[in-house]
Scaffold this motif. Structure first.
Motif, short mmCIF file in Angstrom:
data_model
loop_
_atom_site.label_atom_id
_atom_site.label_comp_id
_atom_site.label_asym_id
_atom_site.label_seq_id
_atom_site.Cartn_x
_atom_site.Cartn_y
_atom_site.Cartn_z
N LYS A 61 0.79 -1.24 0.00
CA LYS A 61 0.00 0.00 0.00
C LYS A 61 0.82 1.29 0.00
N ASP A 62 2.04 1.25 0.51
CA ASP A 62 2.87 2.46 0.56
C ASP A 62 4.02 2.44 -0.45
N LEU A 63 3.99 1.54 -1.40
CA LEU A 63 5.05 1.47 -2.42
C LEU A 63 4.68 2.39 -3.57
N GLY A 64 4.86 3.67 -3.35
CA GLY A 64 4.41 4.70 -4.28
C GLY A 64 5.08 4.71 -5.64
N GLU A 65 6.19 4.03 -5.80
CA GLU A 65 6.87 3.98 -7.10
C GLU A 65 6.43 2.79 -7.95
N LEU A 66 5.60 1.92 -7.38
CA LEU A 66 5.21 0.68 -8.05
C LEU A 66 4.42 0.98 -9.33
N GLU A 67 4.90 0.44 -10.46
CA GLU A 67 4.27 0.63 -11.76
C GLU A 67 3.65 -0.65 -12.30
N GLU A 68 4.16 -1.79 -11.88
CA GLU A 68 3.69 -3.08 -12.41
C GLU A 68 3.52 -4.07 -11.26
N LEU A 69 2.32 -4.67 -11.20
CA LEU A 69 2.02 -5.63 -10.16
C LEU A 69 1.36 -6.85 -10.79
N ILE A 70 2.05 -7.99 -10.70
CA ILE A 70 1.59 -9.23 -11.31
C ILE A 70 1.12 -10.16 -10.19
N LYS B 218 0.31 -1.26 -14.82
CA LYS B 218 0.00 -2.63 -15.27
C LYS B 218 -0.38 -3.47 -14.06
N LEU B 219 -1.55 -4.11 -14.17
CA LEU B 219 -2.06 -4.95 -13.09
C LEU B 219 -2.57 -6.25 -13.67
N ASP B 220 -1.98 -7.36 -13.25
CA ASP B 220 -2.39 -8.68 -13.73
C ASP B 220 -3.12 -9.41 -12.61
N LEU B 221 -4.42 -9.62 -12.81
CA LEU B 221 -5.26 -10.31 -11.83
C LEU B 221 -5.80 -11.62 -12.38
N GLU B 222 -5.18 -12.14 -13.43
CA GLU B 222 -5.65 -13.36 -14.07
C GLU B 222 -5.78 -14.49 -13.04
N LYS B 223 -6.90 -15.17 -13.11
CA LYS B 223 -7.20 -16.33 -12.26
C LYS B 223 -7.05 -16.04 -10.77
N THR B 224 -7.47 -14.83 -10.37
CA THR B 224 -7.57 -14.51 -8.95
C THR B 224 -9.04 -14.57 -8.56
N LEU B 225 -9.36 -14.20 -7.36
CA LEU B 225 -10.72 -14.29 -6.85
C LEU B 225 -11.51 -12.99 -6.98
N VAL B 226 -11.03 -12.04 -7.77
CA VAL B 226 -11.72 -10.76 -7.91
C VAL B 226 -12.99 -10.90 -8.75
N SER B 227 -13.93 -9.99 -8.52
CA SER B 227 -15.23 -10.03 -9.20
C SER B 227 -15.62 -8.62 -9.64
N ASP B 228 -16.85 -8.48 -10.07
CA ASP B 228 -17.36 -7.17 -10.47
C ASP B 228 -17.25 -6.16 -9.34
N ASP B 229 -17.23 -6.63 -8.11
CA ASP B 229 -17.12 -5.72 -6.96
C ASP B 229 -15.82 -4.93 -6.99
N SER B 230 -14.81 -5.41 -7.67
CA SER B 230 -13.52 -4.72 -7.75
C SER B 230 -13.46 -3.65 -8.83
#
Length: 186
Positions: free
Chosen positions: A104-113, A135-147
């Motif tokens: 949450k505090d990694l302000g320089e983060l540009e890509e999260l897989i 860039k955000l890769d959420l493939e095959k995670t548990l996220v839904s329309d709520d996200s």
């Protein structure tokens, strides 16, 4: 006439006035914050766990961490101590929403897989302050329309992978429209 310094007739020069001296201002990007140094013990703990930590050329700061398969929620506490981190790969890792709290505090983060992790809608609340995340890769995670509403707030996103999630096609289309045509894989 000899000795006359005046210009020839017909060539009247404008009166010369001294030019004010102005400081040169170079165009620049927004100023980069001065980042705290990486915690050496945190880097050592990650490396001891077999996690790859790449440093920038000066060797001072870790900018990429590949914790695929190996990262755990406990090890994520060490990731939080790498303020210059730009890329974090956690594919197939045993990371949950609790572990994701450490970014949450990694302000320089540009890509999260995060593909094939146990991240759910609840975990994405930890991304709200990541204003450089593109860039955000959420493939095959548990996220839904709520996200989707939460992701819409991350206006800088240019690539989002939602394949294999519970996000519906209409929600993915809505996200693409909200992000100005970002590449949404669904």
């Amino acid at each position: 006439e000899p000795g006359d310094d005046s210009p020839p007739l017909g060539l009247m020069l404008p009166e010369r006035r001294p030019m004010p001296i102005r400081p040169v201002v170079e165009p620049s990007e927004s100023p980069r914050p001065v980042l705290a140094k990486d915690d050496a013990n945190a880097v050592a703990a990650l490396v001891a766990a077999g996690i790859k930590c790449d440093k920038v050329s000066d060797g001072e700061r870790v900018t990429r961490v590949d914790g695929s398969f190996l990262m755990t929620d406990a090890l994520m506490a060490h990731v939080a101590k790498l303020p210059g981190l730009v890329q974090l790969k956690l594919s197939f890792a045993e990371v949950t929403d609790a572990g994701l709290a450490h970014v949450k505090d990694l302000g320089e983060l540009e890509e999260l897989i995060l593909n094939q992790t146990k991240i759910s809608d609840a975990g994405l609340v930890h991304l709200e302050k990541l204003t450089k995340l593109a860039k955000l890769d959420l493939e095959k995670t548990l996220v839904s329309d709520d996200s989707v509403q939460r992701l819409k707030a991350l206006k800088q996103l240019s690539h989002v992978d939602l394949r294999g999630t519970k996000v519906t096609a209409p929600a993915a289309t809505s996200l693409k429209e909200a992000l100005g045509g970002a590449r949404i894989r669904h």
